[in-house]
Design a protein around this motif. Structure first.
Motif, short mmCIF file in Angstrom:
data_model
loop_
_atom_site.label_atom_id
_atom_site.label_comp_id
_atom_site.label_asym_id
_atom_site.label_seq_id
_atom_site.Cartn_x
_atom_site.Cartn_y
_atom_site.Cartn_z
N PHE A 77 -23.85 -25.21 -2.46
CA PHE A 77 -24.25 -23.84 -3.01
C PHE A 77 -24.67 -23.80 -4.18
N LEU A 78 -24.20 -24.45 -5.15
CA LEU A 78 -24.41 -24.40 -6.63
C LEU A 78 -25.79 -25.15 -6.79
N ASP A 79 -25.88 -25.98 -6.07
CA ASP A 79 -27.23 -26.57 -6.27
C ASP A 79 -28.43 -25.31 -5.64
N SER A 90 -25.63 -13.05 -7.01
CA SER A 90 -24.68 -12.00 -6.47
C SER A 90 -24.79 -11.78 -4.76
N GLN A 91 -26.09 -11.69 -4.42
CA GLN A 91 -26.54 -11.52 -3.21
C GLN A 91 -26.18 -12.87 -2.22
N ALA A 92 -26.46 -14.03 -2.92
CA ALA A 92 -26.49 -15.33 -2.40
C ALA A 92 -24.70 -15.38 -1.90
N LEU A 157 -15.05 -8.03 -1.76
CA LEU A 157 -14.11 -8.26 -2.67
C LEU A 157 -13.91 -9.73 -2.92
N LEU A 158 -14.01 -10.61 -1.87
CA LEU A 158 -13.98 -12.08 -2.06
C LEU A 158 -14.91 -12.68 -2.69
N ALA A 159 -16.33 -12.00 -2.66
CA ALA A 159 -17.72 -12.25 -2.92
C ALA A 159 -17.68 -12.03 -4.38
N ASP A 160 -16.98 -10.88 -4.89
CA ASP A 160 -17.02 -10.63 -5.99
C ASP A 160 -16.19 -11.47 -7.01
N HIS A 161 -15.01 -12.11 -6.34
CA HIS A 161 -14.06 -12.98 -7.07
C HIS A 161 -14.51 -14.22 -7.13
N LEU A 162 -15.49 -14.76 -6.16
CA LEU A 162 -16.20 -16.09 -6.26
C LEU A 162 -17.18 -16.14 -7.23
N LEU A 166 -17.16 -18.46 -10.47
CA LEU A 166 -18.08 -19.43 -10.78
C LEU A 166 -19.16 -19.26 -12.12
N PHE A 167 -19.69 -17.79 -12.25
CA PHE A 167 -20.33 -17.59 -13.28
C PHE A 167 -19.97 -16.59 -14.32
#
Length: 248
Positions: A77-79, A90-92, A157-162, A166-167
């Protein structure tokens, strides 16, 4: 299907009947055909399991899984998002959570996973939570806890935390933060019962916010009320007064 995906396969009928006969004689309480490679990592990932940890098959599977995770240095994913714009990233992240959620639940399309719908309402349990955690860890290189769907109860909420982990939270544009807050707010409102007294206060506050945004100007609101009064009959007006103020 629910059990098969977790590693509990249907027993062969002849073998099952013979096991039932043995159980009636020697007092065995559990007979199951277990795919340990699927069952053990999920069952033991959330917490230690004294029931299973001494089984050689479980020790082998858990040990090999841990070694593979330690040796795997790739973060797909980071790649993929390297160099992407903030909004795209954010959408990704949200798409990543939704796609893995859909895969864990056996859905064909991540569109079936609503960002503000609770994981609990989607059908998650402790085993599927571990499956989601493992998939996200493999994609991102993170070490997420097995309780992540309970700590962050919706995909948004989980996506916001990730994303923030990460960033960094400061890396998100103000608009994205506001939209994420609105998603969280919408999720909270959906959990309120129709009888909850706070709904009226929330509605009034939202109308005030819309007025600040220009969506509902004060003059327009007064005009709309005036038009409703003009169109209402005398009986409708009196009914409204009685409902709102009570009969004197």
């Amino acid at each position: 299907e629910h059990l098969r995906r977790r590693g509990l396969k249907a027993l062969d009928p002849d073998h099952a009947v013979s096991m039932l006969e043995r159980a009636a004689v020697d007092g065995s309480v559990v007979v199951a055909d277990v795919d340990w490679e699927r069952f053990a990592p999920a069952f033991t990932g959330a917490r230690p399991s004294p029931l299973l940890e001494d089984l050689p098959e479980v020790a082998d599977v858990v040990g090999s899984t841990s070694r593979a995770a330690a040796e795997d240095g790739g973060h797909p994913f980071l790649d993929r998002v390297a160099g992407a714009a903030v909004m795209e990233r954010s959408q990704a992240v949200l798409d990543l959570v939704r796609s893995h959620t859909a895969a864990v639940l056996g859905m064909r399309d991540m569109k079936a996973v609503e960002p503000v719908r609770a994981f609990r309402d989607l059908g998650f349990d402790s085993l599927t939570a571990v499956e989601l955690r493992n998939g996200l860890n493999a994609e991102t290189g993170m070490q997420l806890p097995a309780t992540l769907v309970f700590d962050y109860p919706t995909p948004q909420l989980l996506a916001d935390h990730l994303h923030d982990t990460l960033f960094g939270a400061a890396d998100r544009e103000p608009e994205a933060v506001l939209l994420a807050d609105l998603d969280r707010f919408a999720g909270a409102i959906s959990g309120l019962s129709q009888e909850n007294a706070a709904r009226g206060l929330i509605e009034a506050r939202l109308r005030s916010i819309l007025a600040e945004l220009g969506g509902v100007a004060e003059g327009d609101a007064k005009s709309a009320v005036s038009q409703q009064l003009d169109a209402a009959s005398d009986d409708e007006i009196f009914d409204f007064i009685n409902q709102e103020l009570g009969r004197s």
